[in-house]
Design a protein around this motif. Structure first.
Motif, PDB file in Angstrom:
ATOM      1  N   VAL A  19       0.881  -1.160   0.000  1.00 27.62           N
ATOM      2  CA  VAL A  19       0.000   0.000   0.000  1.00 27.62           C
ATOM      3  C   VAL A  19       0.923   1.215   0.000  1.00 27.62           C
ATOM      4  O   VAL A  19       1.305   1.720   1.053  1.00 27.62           O
ATOM      5  N   GLY A  20       1.334   1.634  -1.181  1.00 26.47           N
ATOM      6  CA  GLY A  20       2.323   2.698  -1.281  1.00 26.47           C
ATOM      7  C   GLY A  20       3.709   2.155  -0.961  1.00 26.47           C
ATOM      8  O   GLY A  20       3.948   0.947  -0.968  1.00 26.47           O
ATOM      9  N   GLU A  21       4.635   3.061  -0.646  1.00 25.87           N
ATOM     10  CA  GLU A  21       6.021   2.663  -0.417  1.00 25.87           C
ATOM     11  C   GLU A  21       6.309   2.260   1.017  1.00 25.87           C
ATOM     12  O   GLU A  21       7.290   1.578   1.284  1.00 25.87           O
ATOM     13  N   CYS A  22       5.451   2.668   1.958  1.00 25.42           N
ATOM     14  CA  CYS A  22       5.779   2.470   3.381  1.00 25.42           C
ATOM     15  C   CYS A  22       4.694   1.740   4.154  1.00 25.42           C
ATOM     16  O   CYS A  22       4.569   1.914   5.376  1.00 25.42           O
ATOM     17  N   ALA A  23       3.878   0.961   3.469  1.00 21.36           N
ATOM     18  CA  ALA A  23       2.832   0.218   4.172  1.00 21.36           C
ATOM     19  C   ALA A  23       2.433  -0.999   3.346  1.00 21.36           C
ATOM     20  O   ALA A  23       2.682  -1.051   2.134  1.00 21.36           O
ATOM     21  N   CYS A  24       1.823  -1.962   4.024  1.00 21.99           N
ATOM     22  CA  CYS A  24       1.304  -3.124   3.302  1.00 21.99           C
ATOM     23  C   CYS A  24       0.197  -3.761   4.128  1.00 21.99           C
ATOM     24  O   CYS A  24       0.108  -3.589   5.347  1.00 21.99           O
ATOM     25  N   LEU A  25      -0.672  -4.493   3.441  1.00 25.67           N
ATOM     26  CA  LEU A  25      -1.688  -5.324   4.071  1.00 25.67           C
ATOM     27  C   LEU A  25      -1.269  -6.778   3.919  1.00 25.67           C
ATOM     28  O   LEU A  25      -0.860  -7.187   2.831  1.00 25.67           O
ATOM     29  N   VAL A  26      -1.365  -7.529   4.980  1.00 23.25           N
ATOM     30  CA  VAL A  26      -1.132  -8.968   4.894  1.00 23.25           C
ATOM     31  C   VAL A  26      -2.492  -9.639   5.022  1.00 23.25           C
ATOM     32  O   VAL A  26      -3.179  -9.483   6.036  1.00 23.25           O
ATOM     33  N   GLU A  27      -2.893 -10.354   3.989  1.00 19.25           N
ATOM     34  CA  GLU A  27      -4.178 -11.045   3.985  1.00 19.25           C
ATOM     35  C   GLU A  27      -4.013 -12.422   4.602  1.00 19.25           C
ATOM     36  O   GLU A  27      -3.090 -13.167   4.254  1.00 19.25           O
ATOM     37  N   VAL A  28      -4.924 -12.747   5.541  1.00 22.52           N
ATOM     38  CA  VAL A  28      -4.894 -14.040   6.227  1.00 22.52           C
ATOM     39  C   VAL A  28      -6.295 -14.647   6.185  1.00 22.52           C
ATOM     40  O   VAL A  28      -7.222 -14.046   5.651  1.00 22.52           O
ATOM     41  N   GLY A  29      -6.455 -15.810   6.794  1.00 20.22           N
ATOM     42  CA  GLY A  29      -7.712 -16.530   6.668  1.00 20.22           C
ATOM     43  C   GLY A  29      -8.878 -15.991   7.467  1.00 20.22           C
ATOM     44  O   GLY A  29     -10.013 -16.031   7.009  1.00 20.22           O
ATOM     45  N   ASP A  30      -8.608 -15.492   8.668  1.00 26.76           N
ATOM     46  CA  ASP A  30      -9.705 -15.034   9.518  1.00 26.76           C
ATOM     47  C   ASP A  30      -9.166 -14.115  10.610  1.00 26.76           C
ATOM     48  O   ASP A  30      -7.970 -13.819  10.659  1.00 26.76           O
ATOM     49  N   ALA A  31     -10.076 -13.687  11.493  1.00 28.04           N
ATOM     50  CA  ALA A  31      -9.702 -12.727  12.529  1.00 28.04           C
ATOM     51  C   ALA A  31      -8.739 -13.317  13.553  1.00 28.04           C
ATOM     52  O   ALA A  31      -7.887 -12.605  14.089  1.00 28.04           O
ATOM     53  N   VAL A  32      -8.854 -14.610  13.836  1.00 21.17           N
ATOM     54  CA  VAL A  32      -7.927 -15.234  14.787  1.00 21.17           C
ATOM     55  C   VAL A  32      -6.517 -15.224  14.217  1.00 21.17           C
ATOM     56  O   VAL A  32      -5.552 -14.884  14.912  1.00 21.17           O
TER      57      VAL A  32
ATOM     58  N   HIS B 187     -22.139 -22.973  16.634  1.00 23.53           N
ATOM     59  CA  HIS B 187     -23.563 -23.295  16.818  1.00 23.53           C
ATOM     60  C   HIS B 187     -24.307 -22.228  17.625  1.00 23.53           C
ATOM     61  O   HIS B 187     -25.523 -22.296  17.763  1.00 23.53           O
ATOM     62  N   LEU B 188     -23.587 -21.235  18.152  1.00 25.29           N
ATOM     63  CA  LEU B 188     -24.239 -20.161  18.898  1.00 25.29           C
ATOM     64  C   LEU B 188     -24.267 -18.846  18.120  1.00 25.29           C
ATOM     65  O   LEU B 188     -24.503 -17.783  18.699  1.00 25.29           O
TER      66      LEU B 188
ATOM     67  N   VAL C 291     -28.327   2.743  20.489  1.00 24.41           N
ATOM     68  CA  VAL C 291     -27.971   1.703  21.451  1.00 24.41           C
ATOM     69  C   VAL C 291     -27.177   2.396  22.547  1.00 24.41           C
ATOM     70  O   VAL C 291     -26.261   3.170  22.266  1.00 24.41           O
ATOM     71  N   GLU C 292     -27.537   2.133  23.792  1.00 24.44           N
ATOM     72  CA  GLU C 292     -26.923   2.837  24.922  1.00 24.44           C
ATOM     73  C   GLU C 292     -25.472   2.416  25.141  1.00 24.44           C
ATOM     74  O   GLU C 292     -25.101   1.266  24.877  1.00 24.44           O
ATOM     75  N   PRO C 293     -24.644   3.334  25.658  1.00 24.37           N
ATOM     76  CA  PRO C 293     -23.265   2.973  26.001  1.00 24.37           C
ATOM     77  C   PRO C 293     -23.244   1.833  27.013  1.00 24.37           C
ATOM     78  O   PRO C 293     -24.097   1.771  27.898  1.00 24.37           O
ATOM     79  N   GLY C 294     -22.289   0.933  26.882  1.00 27.43           N
ATOM     80  CA  GLY C 294     -22.170  -0.194  27.795  1.00 27.43           C
ATOM     81  C   GLY C 294     -23.027  -1.383  27.437  1.00 27.43           C
ATOM     82  O   GLY C 294     -23.010  -2.392  28.142  1.00 27.43           O
ATOM     83  N   SER C 295     -23.764  -1.286  26.326  1.00 18.96           N
ATOM     84  CA  SER C 295     -24.612  -2.410  25.910  1.00 18.96           C
ATOM     85  C   SER C 295     -23.744  -3.576  25.439  1.00 18.96           C
ATOM     86  O   SER C 295     -22.883  -3.418  24.565  1.00 18.96           O
ATOM     87  N   VAL C 296     -23.968  -4.740  26.029  1.00 17.19           N
ATOM     88  CA  VAL C 296     -23.263  -5.964  25.659  1.00 17.19           C
ATOM     89  C   VAL C 296     -24.130  -6.690  24.642  1.00 17.19           C
ATOM     90  O   VAL C 296     -25.307  -6.963  24.911  1.00 17.19           O
ATOM     91  N   ALA C 297     -23.569  -6.972  23.477  1.00 13.24           N
ATOM     92  CA  ALA C 297     -24.403  -7.456  22.383  1.00 13.24           C
ATOM     93  C   ALA C 297     -23.707  -8.559  21.593  1.00 13.24           C
ATOM     94  O   ALA C 297     -22.479  -8.708  21.636  1.00 13.24           O
ATOM     95  N   LEU C 298     -24.524  -9.313  20.852  1.00 11.59           N
ATOM     96  CA  LEU C 298     -24.043 -10.416  20.024  1.00 11.59           C
ATOM     97  C   LEU C 298     -24.487 -10.204  18.585  1.00 11.59           C
ATOM     98  O   LEU C 298     -25.580  -9.689  18.334  1.00 11.59           O
ATOM     99  N   ALA C 299     -23.645 -10.648  17.654  1.00 12.49           N
ATOM    100  CA  ALA C 299     -23.999 -10.679  16.229  1.00 12.49           C
ATOM    101  C   ALA C 299     -23.091 -11.692  15.555  1.00 12.49           C
ATOM    102  O   ALA C 299     -21.867 -11.662  15.746  1.00 12.49           O
ATOM    103  N   ASP C 300     -23.691 -12.594  14.787  1.00 12.00           N
ATOM    104  CA  ASP C 300     -22.939 -13.664  14.149  1.00 12.00           C
ATOM    105  C   ASP C 300     -22.197 -14.431  15.251  1.00 12.00           C
ATOM    106  O   ASP C 300     -22.809 -14.828  16.229  1.00 12.00           O
ATOM    107  N   ARG C 301     -20.870 -14.578  15.144  1.00  7.63           N
ATOM    108  CA  ARG C 301     -20.101 -15.253  16.201  1.00  7.63           C
ATOM    109  C   ARG C 301     -19.374 -14.252  17.085  1.00  7.63           C
ATOM    110  O   ARG C 301     -18.489 -14.623  17.850  1.00  7.63           O
ATOM    111  N   TRP C 302     -19.738 -12.985  17.004  1.00 10.97           N
ATOM    112  CA  TRP C 302     -19.053 -11.936  17.746  1.00 10.97           C
ATOM    113  C   TRP C 302     -19.826 -11.510  18.981  1.00 10.97           C
ATOM    114  O   TRP C 302     -21.050 -11.539  19.010  1.00 10.97           O
ATOM    115  N   CYS C 303     -19.084 -11.062  19.976  1.00  9.56           N
ATOM    116  CA  CYS C 303     -19.635 -10.338  21.110  1.00  9.56           C
ATOM    117  C   CYS C 303     -18.968  -8.970  21.090  1.00  9.56           C
ATOM    118  O   CYS C 303     -17.780  -8.854  20.748  1.00  9.56           O
TER     119      CYS C 303
END
Length: 197
Positions: free
Chosen positions: A6-19, A128-129, A141-153
């Motif tokens: 990404v230009g001369e002084c940066a790059c993205l490394v693509e991997v399989g997932d967030a982990v 499965h969750l 959505v109020e600050p401090g709200s603990v929420a779920l979506a897909d496999r994320w919290c």
């Protein structure tokens, strides 16, 4: 892994997932790889202020190592009274008490941050969750709200629109620019939730 300059002084490394992205970022920081910033995301890691060729040459073979023991540990107290608690229970086919038990028994890890300062995408829910987002996001959505979506919290650090399923609230301050590390749940942080007294 694939390195995209990404230009001369940066790059993205693509991997399989967030982990894998979080693991690579943790490895890069620990190894002393020269870069001004190392930022993990869902399937990439940004290396900014670096020599892309040097980054590519230094990359280790990825073995899907876990981050479970690599970062600081945070315990957050939650009042489980969210407007979507019953919806999650219905989706999981259990009682609301069992939703709380499963949530507090899960070892979460902050894999990357985004959306708003201090908003961490916490991985750890088994496949499965997974839960769907709301069909129409709430305007607030109020600050401090603990929420779920897909496999994320996630926890909303400030009031904002949002379509995640809110199961409770915490009083933790997720972002404070006066702290040495402004984000409470920086990538690599291990997170456990507890029922607030």
């Amino acid at each position: 892994m694939r390195v995209v300059p990404v230009g001369e002084c940066a790059c993205l490394v693509e991997v399989g997932d967030a982990v894998a992205a979080a693991s690579l970022a943790a490895w890069a920081r620990a190894s002393g790889l020269v870069a001004e910033e190392i930022v993990p995301a869902a399937t990439t890691v940004l290396f900014d202020g670096c020599d892309p060729a040097a980054v590519e040459a230094a990359l280790p073979p990825m073995d899907r190592e876990s981050l479970s023991d690599s970062g600081p540990s945070v315990r957050l107290q939650v009042t489980y009274d969210g407007p979507d608690l019953e919806r999650v229970a219905d989706h999981w086919g259990c009682s609301t008490d069992e939703v709380v038990e499963r949530h507090t028994a899960t070892d979460f890890t902050s894999l990357f941050c985004g959306f708003a300062p201090g908003f961490a995408y916490l991985g750890g829910l088994p496949a499965h969750l997974t839960v769907p987002r709301l069909e129409s996001p709430r305007p607030r959505v109020e600050p401090g709200s603990v929420a779920l979506a897909d496999r994320w919290c996630g926890i909303y650090p400030t009031a904002s629109p949002g379509g995640w399923l809110v199961i409770g609230t915490t009083e933790a301050t997720l972002w404070d620019a006066r702290r040495e590390s402004p984000a409470l749940l920086a990538p690599g942080t291990r997170v456990r939730f507890e029922v607030a007294p």
